[in-house]
Design a protein around this motif. Structure first.
Motif, PDB file in Angstrom:
ATOM      1  N   SER A 149      11.647   2.471  -2.468  1.00 32.90           N
ATOM      2  CA  SER A 149      10.934   2.518  -4.294  1.00 32.90           C
ATOM      3  C   SER A 149      11.746   2.295  -5.158  1.00 32.90           C
ATOM      4  N   VAL A 150      12.803   2.987  -5.452  1.00 30.69           N
ATOM      5  CA  VAL A 150      13.515   2.409  -6.536  1.00 30.69           C
ATOM      6  C   VAL A 150      13.353   0.203  -6.775  1.00 30.69           C
ATOM      7  N   SER A 169      14.920   9.826  -3.935  1.00 34.20           N
ATOM      8  CA  SER A 169      14.309   8.848  -3.941  1.00 34.20           C
ATOM      9  C   SER A 169      15.090   7.905  -2.975  1.00 34.20           C
ATOM     10  N   ASP A 193      11.555  11.530 -10.755  1.00 41.02           N
ATOM     11  CA  ASP A 193       9.971  10.735 -10.825  1.00 41.02           C
ATOM     12  C   ASP A 193       9.942  10.267  -9.589  1.00 41.02           C
ATOM     13  N   PHE A 194      10.301  11.155  -8.643  1.00 35.09           N
ATOM     14  CA  PHE A 194       9.707  10.330  -7.168  1.00 35.09           C
ATOM     15  C   PHE A 194       9.125  11.424  -6.184  1.00 35.09           C
ATOM     16  N   PHE A 204      17.136   7.766  -9.965  1.00 30.03           N
ATOM     17  CA  PHE A 204      15.063   7.604  -9.955  1.00 30.03           C
ATOM     18  C   PHE A 204      14.939   8.614  -9.533  1.00 30.03           C
ATOM     19  N   HIS A 220       7.572   5.873  -7.712  1.00 29.87           N
ATOM     20  CA  HIS A 220       8.102   6.476  -8.419  1.00 29.87           C
ATOM     21  C   HIS A 220       6.661   6.377  -9.808  1.00 29.87           C
ATOM     22  N   SER A 248       5.355   6.822  -0.684  1.00 35.89           N
ATOM     23  CA  SER A 248       6.719   7.570  -1.870  1.00 35.89           C
ATOM     24  C   SER A 248       6.158   6.597  -2.730  1.00 35.89           C
ATOM     25  N   GLN A 294       7.433  16.075  -4.474  1.00 38.17           N
ATOM     26  CA  GLN A 294       8.452  15.563  -5.492  1.00 38.17           C
ATOM     27  C   GLN A 294      10.148  15.626  -4.912  1.00 38.17           C
ATOM     28  N   LYS A 342      10.005   0.101  -7.590  1.00 38.48           N
ATOM     29  CA  LYS A 342       9.369   0.426  -8.889  1.00 38.48           C
ATOM     30  C   LYS A 342       9.960  -0.765 -10.271  1.00 38.48           C
TER      31      LYS A 342
END
Lengths: 115, 280
Positions: free
Chosen positions: B268-269, B264, B205-206, B202, B238, B236, B261, B272
């Protein structure tokens, strides 16, 4: 089972020591209730001295009554207390069965209280 | 789901996802409707002797007798876990030393700090030298120092060969200690893989944003809806470039100090994955 009984006895003593006032109050109240029962029974019997008027008979009667009162509801009270304290799950995951633990505990706390 | 010896599996999910239920099923306290739990090849539901190989620390209770001393608790639970009184005494002395609690051996549990109580609870779960340790929210309600100690302890225990199944809401704790991560929602495992693989998957796109000023209620709600993790003055999330512009729009008119950017993190993972699952 003897090991479990010894551990339960030790636990009972530790808890009695932790709450000494409770224990003394409990013995005093139970002794008072027993005395009232004794007087009541004596009255119903028409004033004939119960147990032949011997102190041994009265004492044995008291101990038997105390044991009965202590163990009556002991198992259910134990489950409730364990659940409140958050220790029940530890007992449920013992290699001993829960029945074994609670019955051994009832016997151990009965003996502790009598002593 | 498998927990190998010497590893920590973090079992994550929102409230009501089934984490504690799963722990209780693994511990044999609940019978699963489907599936099987095997611990060291044996089913705890059918074979009580399995408990001798499992240590459990459950959430929301201290698992200890508050009015008994640390030593009395350990000795008592040692017997409950199947040791003899003599073995329980020896093991108690070992664990008090291991956890640095020897000087508190005679102190009542109620007089110990939360961190010490939690250490003692974990010590209790290790009395029978388990192969599997189930930890349900072990760092809950602990201060930073105590939580750090418990984290270090978990790593040490795993390095000694113990398999640890950890549930926690504190994703930074999970990220710091877990070798593998399993994320559950509504009783379904969404992902199960090594922590590093999951984070790197991931990473591309973090984004991280730092800003000045205070977020309003409406802004916080909009950010949450976008799956953004808010931590004080930093965000934070994604997403693609479109998501970045939408976050910026929500932040307006607060000054944006930095946008980058980067690597991760588990929070946040997790957000998402939860967002994706919700939209499915």
């Amino acid at each position: 089972m003897l090991t479990l009984f010894r551990a339960e006895l030790k636990r009972s003593w530790a808890l009695i020591k932790a709450y000494p006032v409770d224990q003394v109050a409990s013995v005093v109240i139970l002794a008072f209730l027993f005395y009232m029962l004794f007087l009541g029974a004596n009255y119903v019997a028409g004033g004939i001295p119960l147990g032949g008027g011997r102190i041994e008979s009265i004492f044995i009667g008291y101990v038997a009554w105390l044991l009965m009162m202590t163990n009556y509801q002991s198992v259910s009270r134990s489950i409730r207390d364990e659940s409140t304290q958050g220790t029940l799950m530890q007992l449920l995951t013992s290699p001993y069965s829960t029945r074994q633990i609670l019955l051994t505990r009832a016997a151990a706390s009965g003996l502790s209280c009598s002593i | 789901m498998t927990v190998a010896p010497g590893t920590i599996l973090a079992f994550l999910g929102p409230n009501g996802a089934g984490k504690t239920t799963t722990i209780k099923m693994v511990a044999g306290l609940l019978i699963p409707d489907e599936g099987t739990v095997l611990i060291d090849g044996a089913n705890p539901e059918k074979d009580r002797s399995v408990y001798a190989r499992v240590g459990i620390v459950l959430e929301g209770s201290r698992n200890l007798y508050q009015q008994m001393s640390a030593r009395d608790n350990l000795e008592y639970f040692g017997v409950i876990k199947g040791l003899t009184l003599a073995d329980a005494k020896v093991r108690t002395a070992e664990l008090l030393t291991y956890f640095g609690l020897t000087h508190k051996a005679k102190t009542r549990v109620s007089q110990l700090s939360s961190g010490m109580q939690q250490k003692l609870t974990i010590a209790c779960s290790l009395l029978n030298r388990p192969k599997l340790l189930l930890l349900d929210e072990p760092t809950n309600a602990l201060d930073v120092q105590a939580a750090e100690e418990i984290k270090a302890l978990m790593k040490q225990l795993a390095s000694e060969g113990l398999a640890i199944l950890l549930t926690t809401h504190q994703l930074d704790v999970a990220q710091a200690v877990a070798d593998r991560v399993a994320i559950i929602r509504d009783g379904k495992i969404l992902v199960e893989e090594t922590t590093s693989t999951l984070l790197s998957r991931f990473a591309g796109d973090f984004y991280k944003v730092s800003f000045a000023g205070d977020l309003g209620q409406e802004q916080s709600e909009k950010l949450q809806a976008l799956g953004v993790a808010v931590n004080d003055k930093a965000l934070s999330f994604h997403g693609d470039s479109d998501t970045v512009y939408r976050v910026m729009e929500v932040l307006r008119p607060l000054p944006v100090l930095n946008l980058s950017q980067g690597d991760s993190d588990l929070s946040s993972v997790f957000l998402k994955l939860m967002k994706e699952e919700k939209s499915c």
